[in-house]
Design a protein around this motif. Structure first.
Motif, mmCIF file in Angstrom:
data_model
loop_
_atom_site.group_PDB
_atom_site.id
_atom_site.type_symbol
_atom_site.label_atom_id
_atom_site.label_comp_id
_atom_site.label_asym_id
_atom_site.label_seq_id
_atom_site.Cartn_x
_atom_site.Cartn_y
_atom_site.Cartn_z
ATOM 1 N N TYR A 2 0.936 -1.391 0.142
ATOM 2 C CA TYR A 2 0.069 0.156 0.010
ATOM 3 C C TYR A 2 0.617 1.299 -0.043
ATOM 4 O O TYR A 2 0.600 2.256 -0.733
ATOM 5 N N ASP A 3 1.986 1.443 0.746
ATOM 6 C CA ASP A 3 2.804 2.437 0.707
ATOM 7 C C ASP A 3 3.955 2.118 0.025
ATOM 8 O O ASP A 3 4.422 0.867 -0.122
ATOM 9 N N GLN A 4 4.679 2.970 -0.702
ATOM 10 C CA GLN A 4 5.356 2.998 -1.882
ATOM 11 C C GLN A 4 6.866 3.522 -1.324
ATOM 12 O O GLN A 4 7.876 3.607 -2.317
ATOM 13 N N SER A 5 7.361 3.150 -0.362
ATOM 14 C CA SER A 5 8.840 3.546 0.128
ATOM 15 C C SER A 5 9.460 2.282 -0.278
ATOM 16 O O SER A 5 9.086 1.315 -0.449
ATOM 17 N N GLN A 11 10.161 -5.469 0.824
ATOM 18 C CA GLN A 11 9.573 -6.359 1.481
ATOM 19 C C GLN A 11 8.302 -7.031 0.591
ATOM 20 O O GLN A 11 8.285 -8.415 0.783
ATOM 21 N N SER A 12 7.485 -6.305 -0.008
ATOM 22 C CA SER A 12 6.547 -6.872 -0.911
ATOM 23 C C SER A 12 7.085 -7.862 -1.852
ATOM 24 O O SER A 12 6.554 -8.929 -2.063
ATOM 25 N N VAL A 13 7.887 -7.498 -2.447
ATOM 26 C CA VAL A 13 8.670 -8.130 -3.654
ATOM 27 C C VAL A 13 8.958 -9.467 -3.121
ATOM 28 O O VAL A 13 8.855 -10.729 -3.567
ATOM 29 N N THR A 86 9.141 2.892 6.522
ATOM 30 C CA THR A 86 9.674 4.246 6.089
ATOM 31 C C THR A 86 10.941 4.570 6.108
ATOM 32 O O THR A 86 11.375 5.463 5.631
ATOM 33 N N SER A 87 11.706 3.702 7.065
ATOM 34 C CA SER A 87 13.368 3.802 7.014
ATOM 35 C C SER A 87 13.874 2.460 7.034
ATOM 36 O O SER A 87 13.339 1.459 7.277
ATOM 37 N N LEU A 88 15.411 2.558 7.008
ATOM 38 C CA LEU A 88 16.095 1.525 7.186
ATOM 39 C C LEU A 88 15.903 0.922 8.381
ATOM 40 O O LEU A 88 15.803 -0.596 8.592
ATOM 41 N N ALA A 89 15.577 1.670 9.721
ATOM 42 C CA ALA A 89 15.485 1.045 10.876
ATOM 43 C C ALA A 89 14.381 0.104 10.915
ATOM 44 O O ALA A 89 14.203 -0.868 11.712
#
Length: 217
Positions: A2-5, A11-13, A86-89
């Motif tokens: 849903y979110d495009q970061s 993770q989605s792929v 939204t971040s590396l963390a």
């Protein structure tokens, strides 16, 4: 996603690739895309209440299979997943968290080395080879040798070969630029989270802090 970061798409792929490798006999069906009759869900006692905070769908799928049910993955059915990485963390925390609890469960289930969805053999090989390259690099830095250099080249090449289909999907999803970033993250950063999570899970399995974390399987 849903979110495009970048990290959410990564993770989605990764999930899409790993969970669709064996559509006729998947090891599990993820809860975010599971379709099951209410009757079967109730009679099989549904998700365990006395369990870890994640991968309850893996345990439930394994229990269904032991009861004689056949799991099938339908690739045409798609869902949007809100990752919000939204971040590396965020992404590294997820990798650590999942690896930790999946390791505890796998040790109980005696299938730590199995090729199970996102706990894929490709990810496990990627993680082992990452730490091998790290060790060889340290040795090479202290005592430069052609053997260490050859070992590093061999390990990286083997990793690229084992995970080549995932890398192709990175390219198909986001083009060359996304693929390069995703490969570098997958091979050079993400294994830190997976490896430390796995080690933590092993320690907690051997020296549990509290009882009742796992159901009676």
């Amino acid at each position: 996603p849903y979110d495009q970061s970048f990290f959410s798409i990564f993770q989605s792929v990764f999930i899409h690739f790993c969970e669709l490798k064996n559509i006729l006999r998947p090891d599990y069906i993820a809860a975010h895309a599971m379709v099951i009759s209410a009757e079967v869900f109730r009679s099989s006692k549904g998700f365990p209440e006395n369990f870890q905070p994640i991968i309850e769908d893996v345990e439930y799928s394994h229990r269904l299979r032991r009861q004689g049910y056949w799991l099938v993955m339908e690739p045409e059915i798609q869902v949007q997943h809100i990752f919000n990485y939204t971040s590396l963390a965020d992404s590294m925390r997820n990798g650590f968290y999942k690896s930790k609890f999946w390791t505890i469960y796998s040790l109980h289930n005696k299938d730590l080395l199995s090729d199970s969805g996102t706990a894929s053999l490709g990810l496990k090989i990627n993680t082992v080879l990452f730490y091998l390259v790290l060790a060889l690099s340290a040795v090479s830095f202290i005592v430069p040798s052609s053997v260490s250099l050859f070992g590093i080249i061999f390990a990286v090449s083997l990793n690229m070969y084992v995970n080549r289909q995932l890398f192709r999907l990175f390219n198909k999803t986001g083009g060359h630029y996304f693929m390069i970033r995703a490969i570098m993250y997958y091979m050079m950063v993400y294994p830190l989270a997976v490896g430390t999570g796995t080690l933590t899970g092993m320690v907690e399995f051997l020296f549990p802090l509290r009882s009742g974390d796992m159901p009676q399987l």
